[in-house]
Write a protein that holds these residues in place. Structure first.
Motif, PDB file in Angstrom:
ATOM      1  N   VAL A  47      21.470  44.273  69.715  1.00 52.81           N
ATOM      2  CA  VAL A  47      21.700  43.525  70.959  1.00 52.81           C
ATOM      3  C   VAL A  47      20.485  42.685  71.323  1.00 52.81           C
ATOM      4  O   VAL A  47      20.597  41.760  72.141  1.00 52.81           O
ATOM      5  N   LEU A  48      19.333  42.968  70.733  1.00 54.47           N
ATOM      6  CA  LEU A  48      18.183  42.093  70.907  1.00 54.47           C
ATOM      7  C   LEU A  48      18.331  40.812  70.096  1.00 54.47           C
ATOM      8  O   LEU A  48      17.810  39.760  70.475  1.00 54.47           O
ATOM      9  N   GLU A  49      19.043  40.899  68.969  1.00 54.57           N
ATOM     10  CA  GLU A  49      19.118  39.779  68.046  1.00 54.57           C
ATOM     11  C   GLU A  49      20.388  38.949  68.187  1.00 54.57           C
ATOM     12  O   GLU A  49      20.439  37.823  67.694  1.00 54.57           O
ATOM     13  N   MET A  50      21.417  39.503  68.832  1.00 47.73           N
ATOM     14  CA  MET A  50      22.696  38.802  68.945  1.00 47.73           C
ATOM     15  C   MET A  50      23.293  39.041  70.325  1.00 47.73           C
ATOM     16  O   MET A  50      22.928  40.006  71.002  1.00 47.73           O
ATOM     17  N   PRO A  51      24.235  38.205  70.755  1.00 46.05           N
ATOM     18  CA  PRO A  51      24.915  38.451  72.021  1.00 46.05           C
ATOM     19  C   PRO A  51      25.621  39.805  72.015  1.00 46.05           C
ATOM     20  O   PRO A  51      26.174  40.225  70.997  1.00 46.05           O
ATOM     21  N   ALA A  52      25.598  40.473  73.149  1.00 45.61           N
ATOM     22  CA  ALA A  52      26.164  41.821  73.242  1.00 45.61           C
ATOM     23  C   ALA A  52      27.643  41.838  72.884  1.00 45.61           C
ATOM     24  O   ALA A  52      28.135  42.789  72.266  1.00 45.61           O
ATOM     25  N   SER A  53      28.379  40.792  73.241  1.00 53.33           N
ATOM     26  CA  SER A  53      29.814  40.757  72.943  1.00 53.33           C
ATOM     27  C   SER A  53      30.071  40.663  71.442  1.00 53.33           C
ATOM     28  O   SER A  53      31.027  41.245  70.923  1.00 53.33           O
ATOM     29  N   VAL A  54      29.215  39.923  70.717  1.00 52.55           N
ATOM     30  CA  VAL A  54      29.362  39.808  69.263  1.00 52.55           C
ATOM     31  C   VAL A  54      29.097  41.150  68.598  1.00 52.55           C
ATOM     32  O   VAL A  54      29.814  41.571  67.690  1.00 52.55           O
ATOM     33  N   VAL A  55      28.047  41.838  69.065  1.00 50.53           N
ATOM     34  CA  VAL A  55      27.727  43.152  68.517  1.00 50.53           C
ATOM     35  C   VAL A  55      28.874  44.131  68.778  1.00 50.53           C
ATOM     36  O   VAL A  55      29.263  44.907  67.893  1.00 50.53           O
ATOM     37  N   ALA A  56      29.431  44.090  69.979  1.00 50.81           N
ATOM     38  CA  ALA A  56      30.524  45.003  70.325  1.00 50.81           C
ATOM     39  C   ALA A  56      31.721  44.797  69.402  1.00 50.81           C
ATOM     40  O   ALA A  56      32.306  45.764  68.895  1.00 50.81           O
ATOM     41  N   ASP A  57      32.104  43.541  69.168  1.00 51.70           N
ATOM     42  CA  ASP A  57      33.269  43.260  68.322  1.00 51.70           C
ATOM     43  C   ASP A  57      33.010  43.635  66.864  1.00 51.70           C
ATOM     44  O   ASP A  57      33.878  44.201  66.190  1.00 51.70           O
ATOM     45  N   ALA A  58      31.811  43.333  66.364  1.00 57.38           N
ATOM     46  CA  ALA A  58      31.526  43.543  64.945  1.00 57.38           C
ATOM     47  C   ALA A  58      31.331  45.012  64.601  1.00 57.38           C
ATOM     48  O   ALA A  58      31.690  45.444  63.508  1.00 57.38           O
ATOM     49  N   LEU A  59      30.768  45.798  65.528  1.00 56.64           N
ATOM     50  CA  LEU A  59      30.436  47.190  65.230  1.00 56.64           C
ATOM     51  C   LEU A  59      31.366  48.189  65.899  1.00 56.64           C
ATOM     52  O   LEU A  59      31.163  49.401  65.789  1.00 56.64           O
ATOM     53  N   GLY A  60      32.398  47.709  66.597  1.00 58.84           N
ATOM     54  CA  GLY A  60      33.370  48.625  67.177  1.00 58.84           C
ATOM     55  C   GLY A  60      32.894  49.317  68.434  1.00 58.84           C
ATOM     56  O   GLY A  60      33.373  50.408  68.761  1.00 58.84           O
ATOM     57  N   TYR A  61      31.963  48.716  69.162  1.00 59.45           N
ATOM     58  CA  TYR A  61      31.489  49.263  70.434  1.00 59.45           C
ATOM     59  C   TYR A  61      32.256  48.637  71.590  1.00 59.45           C
ATOM     60  O   TYR A  61      32.847  47.563  71.459  1.00 59.45           O
ATOM     61  N   HIS A  62      32.226  49.306  72.744  1.00 52.36           N
ATOM     62  CA  HIS A  62      32.803  48.714  73.944  1.00 52.36           C
ATOM     63  C   HIS A  62      31.830  47.671  74.478  1.00 52.36           C
ATOM     64  O   HIS A  62      30.612  47.861  74.466  1.00 52.36           O
ATOM     65  N   GLN A  63      32.350  46.569  74.973  1.00 52.81           N
ATOM     66  CA  GLN A  63      31.493  45.486  75.437  1.00 52.81           C
ATOM     67  C   GLN A  63      30.651  45.892  76.631  1.00 52.81           C
ATOM     68  O   GLN A  63      29.535  45.403  76.804  1.00 52.81           O
ATOM     69  N   VAL A  64      31.164  46.807  77.457  1.00 49.49           N
ATOM     70  CA  VAL A  64      30.363  47.285  78.588  1.00 49.49           C
ATOM     71  C   VAL A  64      29.133  48.037  78.086  1.00 49.49           C
ATOM     72  O   VAL A  64      28.029  47.900  78.617  1.00 49.49           O
TER      73      VAL A  64
END
Length: 493
Positions: free
Chosen positions: A440-457
């Motif tokens: 999340v330091l290197e990419m937008p949080a929403s992109v990380v959530a979608d790519a790694l299966g995390y909740h966006q919140v």
């Protein structure tokens, strides 16, 4: 007793072969060797040895006086009673155990027998059915119709481990409808737990709570994704703490219907944070069901693990990729944890179909879009896929699990895999916390959530905590991350 010509040890003779006496161990091992005979080019068992170079050859070329051909199917193998091969002997044993009294296998259990007979290594199945134990007793009772082919019938069977393994076999071959393994485990445990509650009123309340609150929530979750062992433990803890709360009320001469706010406050003061968080669902259910008056409950406290320092995470990844003396399975699992911030409960649910070959690139489907796998990790991952363990059991022949388990059609248990990963000195929780914060330091949080299966919140909160700069960027298509990891766009993204 004689000296074995193969291993050189003095053992009981299993036979006299052209090259000398052999012991039982060497005889069984030699007969299992199969392939094209270098002498006659036929595909046969190769127990013999060519005198010129020691190459394994068939019995005909070696000049054996005995035959290893099964009298029923002519397959060359270790021979058992009646000079039958292992698979034919297994078929007879299954027919004996699953006989419904008419001299044939109970019709409903034919798929089970076919599945066991088709296993790649029938010797393991025969060993399982030869021992006089719980498995053979349960199979015999199933064959005679003494056990109904329902999930409810398996809740009370003992010993429960043998019953659970048999139920998974029946689900894998379609005899029983498929139900999430963790839900089966909770339902079986619930029967024993309710039986141990001495107060019938308490047992009734706990049964209602489990039946109408805990189990429906698990079943709903299982429709979208498998229940993890941690989720099953949490559900069991909720039921156990509900029972303990009712017992606490009884010890203080209180009942649920007249329980007051001051009593709730007293209970919270006397118990630890885990108990307070776990009993919360039961108290909310009691209020919603009008079993008690309304209460004010303290907010649930969720504590986050301390992340591993970034340089330590990178060093651990390098150690996993370069130390080839480490076992392959935990190396692959630990690399996925440290690189993609995945909990082991999700890692064990990955299949080989989630590993995607896209030209010269390897992708791992954890969310959308699939995540690119760096070259050294890709090599490790592909090597593991070609050498997976636990692929020879009755229902794992065509297993798609990335980490197959020993149980029928099930992946490896996350606790077992966690023990192996921890044995490598990898702190999985701290390593995962470090990895997701770095992403999340290197990419937008929403992109990380979608790519790694995390909740966006979740990723948004982590981005705020780590003071990520992406939240201050203008909206746009930010494909290239500072670390060089480029999320792969798909037509739908």
């Amino acid at each position: 007793m004689a000296q074995c010509c193969r291993c050189g040890r003095r053992r009981n003779k299993a036979g006299s072969w052209p090259d000398g006496y052999v012991c039982r161990t060497c005889s069984d091992r030699a007969v299992q060797a199969r392939g094209a005979c270098p002498g006659c080019c036929q595909d046969r068992a190769l127990p013999g040895r060519r005198s010129s170079d020691g190459a394994a050859i068939c019995t005909t070329c070696a000049g054996f006086s005995q035959s290893f051909a099964c009298t029923r199917c002519s397959f060359e193998d270790k021979l058992h009673r009646g000079r039958l091969c292992t698979r034919c002997t297994l078929a007879d044993r299954l027919a004996e155990l699953l006989d419904d009294g008419t001299g044939r296998i109970r019709p409903e259990l034919v798929p089970l027998a076919d599945s066991l007979l088709a296993m790649d290594k029938p010797r393991s199945g025969l060993s399982w059915l030869t021992r006089r134990g719980a498995a053979t007793e349960l199979l015999g009772r199933l064959g005679r119709g003494e056990i109904e082919l329902t999930h409810e019938a398996f809740h009370t069977l003992q010993p429960w481990r043998a019953a659970a393994h048999l139920r998974e076999l029946l689900m894998a071959c379609g005899v029983l409808p498929a139900i999430d393994k963790q839900i089966c485990s909770l339902e079986r445990w619930l029967v024993d737990h309710l039986a141990d509650i001495t107060d019938p009123d308490h047992a009734q309340v706990v049964r209602r709570f489990a039946t109408w609150e805990v189990l429906p929530r698990l079943r709903t979750r299982a429709e979208t994704k498998p229940i993890t062992p941690a989720g099953r433990r949490h559900a069991g803890d909720q039921i156990k703490h509900a029972t303990a709360f009712l017992q606490w009320l009884c010890e203080h001469d209180l009942v649920l219907s007249t329980c007051r706010q001051v009593d709730i406050d007293t209970w919270h003061v006397e118990h630890n944070e885990h108990s307070r968080n776990t009993v919360r669902a039961f108290l909310q259910w009691c209020t919603a069901s009008k079993l008690t008056r309304r209460f004010r409950l303290p907010a649930a406290v969720i504590r986050q693990a301390a992340p591993l320092p970034q340089h330590e995470r990178v060093d651990l990844l390098g150690h996993l990729l370069t130390d080839h003396s480490l076992p392959l399975r935990p190396r692959v699992a630990a690399a996925i944890v440290l690189l993609y911030a995945q909990p082991l409960s999700r890692v064990v649910r990955l299949t080989i179909d989630d590993v995607i070959h896209d030209d010269d690139q390897v992708l791992l489907r954890l969310g959308q879009p699939p995540s690119p796998v760096p070259g050294p990790v890709a090599t490790l991952l592909l090597d593991w896929i070609q050498n997976r363990n636990n692929m020879n059991t009755a229902t794992n022949r065509d297993s798609r699990w990335l980490f197959p388990g020993r149980r029928a059609g099930q992946p490896m248990h996350s606790d077992t895999l966690a023990a192996q990963v921890n044995g490598l000195g990898i702190p999985t929780v701290a390593g995962r916390a470090s990895a997701i914060r770095q992403h999340v330091l290197e990419m937008p949080a929403s992109v990380v959530a979608d790519a790694l299966g995390y909740h966006q919140v979740t990723t948004a909160k982590l981005a705020t905590q780590t003071a990520a700069t992406w939240s201050r960027y203008a909206a746009g298509d930010h494909l290239q991350s500072p670390s060089g990891w480029t999320p792969q766009r798909t037509h739908d993204s």
